[in-house]
Design a protein around this motif. Sequence first.
Motif, short mmCIF file in Angstrom:
data_model
loop_
_atom_site.label_atom_id
_atom_site.label_comp_id
_atom_site.label_asym_id
_atom_site.label_seq_id
_atom_site.Cartn_x
_atom_site.Cartn_y
_atom_site.Cartn_z
N ALA A 430 38.47 42.47 28.15
CA ALA A 430 38.47 42.63 26.68
C ALA A 430 37.53 41.62 26.07
O ALA A 430 37.26 40.56 26.64
CB ALA A 430 39.87 42.45 26.12
N SER A 432 37.21 39.48 22.48
CA SER A 432 37.93 39.15 21.26
C SER A 432 37.29 37.93 20.62
O SER A 432 36.49 37.23 21.25
CB SER A 432 39.41 38.86 21.56
OG SER A 432 39.53 37.70 22.37
N ILE A 438 40.46 42.08 18.55
CA ILE A 438 39.95 42.68 19.78
C ILE A 438 38.81 43.62 19.42
O ILE A 438 38.98 44.58 18.65
CB ILE A 438 41.04 43.45 20.54
CG1 ILE A 438 42.18 42.49 20.93
CG2 ILE A 438 40.47 44.12 21.80
CD1 ILE A 438 43.37 43.17 21.54
N CYS A 441 37.88 46.86 24.75
CA CYS A 441 38.86 46.73 25.84
C CYS A 441 38.71 47.93 26.77
O CYS A 441 38.19 48.97 26.39
CB CYS A 441 40.28 46.67 25.30
SG CYS A 441 40.88 48.20 24.58
N GLU A 453 43.99 52.73 24.85
CA GLU A 453 42.83 51.94 24.42
C GLU A 453 42.74 51.88 22.90
O GLU A 453 42.48 50.81 22.34
CB GLU A 453 41.55 52.57 24.97
CG GLU A 453 41.40 52.43 26.48
CD GLU A 453 40.12 53.09 26.98
OE1 GLU A 453 39.05 52.47 26.86
OE2 GLU A 453 40.22 54.22 27.47
#
Length: 799
Positions: A430, A432, A438, A441, A453
């Motif tokens: 991921a 972030s 986020i 991912c 997702e």
Amino acid sequence: MMDLRSDPPLTESSLWEAIFDKTSDSILLVDVRSGKILKANRPSELLLGKPQNSIIGTSISSLLLPAEGYKSVGHDAIAQSLPAAQARLQKAIKDCISKGEFQEVECELGEDRRMRACIFPVNSKGQINNLILILADITEWKKKEKALKASEEKYRKLYMKSPGMLESIDGEGYIVSVNDTWLEKMGYTLDEVIGHRYTKFFTRASKEYALSTSTPEFLKTGEFKNRNFQLVKKNGDLMDVLVTIISERDESGKIVGILDFITDVTELKKAEGILKASEEKYRNLYMKAPAMLESIDPKGIILSVNDIWLKKLGYTREEVLGHRYDEFLAPASIDRVKKYTEYQKTHVIPTNTGVDIQAHGEINFQVVKKNGEILDTMISAFSVRDDSGKVVQIIEMINDITARKRAEEALRRSEEKYRTLFESNVVGVALSDREGVIHECNRAIAAIFGYTEEEFLHVSVPALYANSKDRELFLSMIEKTGEVGNFETVMRKKDGTSIWVLFSAKRIPLEDKELFLVTLINIDQIKQAMQVVKDSHNSLLKLYEDALSISDMKTNLITFASHELKTPLVPIIGWAEFMAQTINKGKKLDEIIGMEEVASILQSARRLTTIINNFLDVGRIESKRLELKMGKHKTTILMKNAVDSVAQLALSHNIAINNHIQDFDIWVDGFRIEQVFINILSNAIKYSPEGTQVTVTLEVNGNQISIFFKDQGYGFTPEQLGEVWRPFSSKSMQSKDNTLPGTGIGLFLTRGLIERHNGTIEISSPGPNLGSTVKITLPMNLLRNGETSSPEDKKRDQG
């Protein structure tokens, strides 16, 4: 230089004949009244720096060159010391004339030159008319003497300040010096050590070993190396040491000096004991581990497997050890496992432990059980390397995953139509930012937390943490270094449940932003497995503690053996030392030693032999190697021989033996059955009060014969009867006042011998102080038709 001080008074003629032309020293004949030199030999020219004809006729006062003469040739130091040298020489001449005695004087000529003058009065008709001066240049001798003293002082300091313990002993065995390290480690002062025998500071056992073994060997060879001894420090503590000895001998070969090099190995001994205990502990952990373990060498030969390995696959240890590991693999798995093993040999991450142990992941493969069944397994391997990086051993942990593979296969078939929905990467990834938003991912990380997702992209990262302080710690670490590796924490899934995860993160610039690239895996199952391992470890420790109780029995054996073996050795050594002293004093042994003393030595030696043979017999019985020499014997003769053997013991305890046994023929090993009778009678005598009786009777029941030994001794409690046959148990037999503790060896050996005869033995007792009865039952027709071996022996021989 010639030394004439011990010669008788000389005349001129005899003096010149003796020494004038036979020495390299300067010799001058001086007239006392005129003070002039009458004669001078050739070496005088070199020493005095004048021709021979210039020396003769000159005054003794001008013997040495004037100070100006030395200055003129550059010897200022000699010129400065000349007046003092002349004064000392003149004083010696005057003393020789006035006292009529030999005089000797040394003169310093500068810093580097020394001269010695020996002055002799020459008597003629009771008067001293002449003097003889013998002059010698002793400069080189003085230099050598000074160098020798410096060398001696140097080596004395090396001796005294050596970090090892050093000890010097004279030819008689008395300590003449020890160094500072010796005194510091032992805690004594020098006065408490010098002049004592070298064995004064040994333990009793080490002293006996030194006197009986190491010293005689040393006297033959003049040295020995790294012998183990124990010293007693002043505070009573024991010190384990290694001793190396060298000797110095005179021209006749007699030892006149001994130097001991002593190394303190006390801590090493302790470490060896700890290491041995640790090795035993982990060997037990290895053997009893719940997972299958095997150790192989670099060539693929199996060195060891644990118990669960054998149980799972159905083999015996003999069918496995020494075979190649791939002999137990299914054909389809051989190539995979070989490649995996070769990888282990060529890949290693160096560590600082001295030996590299590196794990190389896990692979699945199949093994073949002894019954032909296929077992699905997973292997994790560790390669052990030496300092050079060479693989010396590979340890493999094998888990049976047959049931899991079946479940996985069923799951795979049921979910195969959905596999395209998941990404191939099983590691969650991921992107972030610091605020926890986020940006990207993959399916794996979303699945770890139970999201799709799309759902996971709207989850706030701080909300995933079960403990907000872990989030703060992570941010502070990545701010400092720009990356974080292997960060373990607990996070919440979509359904609110907690899981353990392991993630690494790196700060990267992307699209004018600083983002965190995170890779994350679910380690919840690993944590659970670690807890299982911990629980298993605790269980193994409990098994280890139970095993310690077994070592207590061995301790009792060692205590008994050291006491019993030592007892007969004491009189043997005592009489040997007495006879050696008698011989050294010039006396004849037959004047001092009689048959009574010889009998005492012989009795002690036989007792020592009996003790050793008993221990050997116990070993033969336990290993099933005790052979019997069967034959036809009469019960009355066997019992009479046994009673005669213990007659002296019974007499010393005031015990009466009532032998009421009848005469029967039995097929037995006569020597062993006598040994059984002697053991039982000896125990009955030793563990009975004085003035009591031991009664022996016999009964015949069908084809069996029973012999009863009944005493009036101290008896047994029910608890003691339960322990009586246990070898090395301290409860097997005890006298009333506990002065004669037993080990159960005699009874254990007795039972083993009876059982080898296909017989039985029982002990019964009404209770403490009520005596006991030993019952032996033997078959009367164990052998037939004149056979000389038992059916059991014959069966074994045929096999």
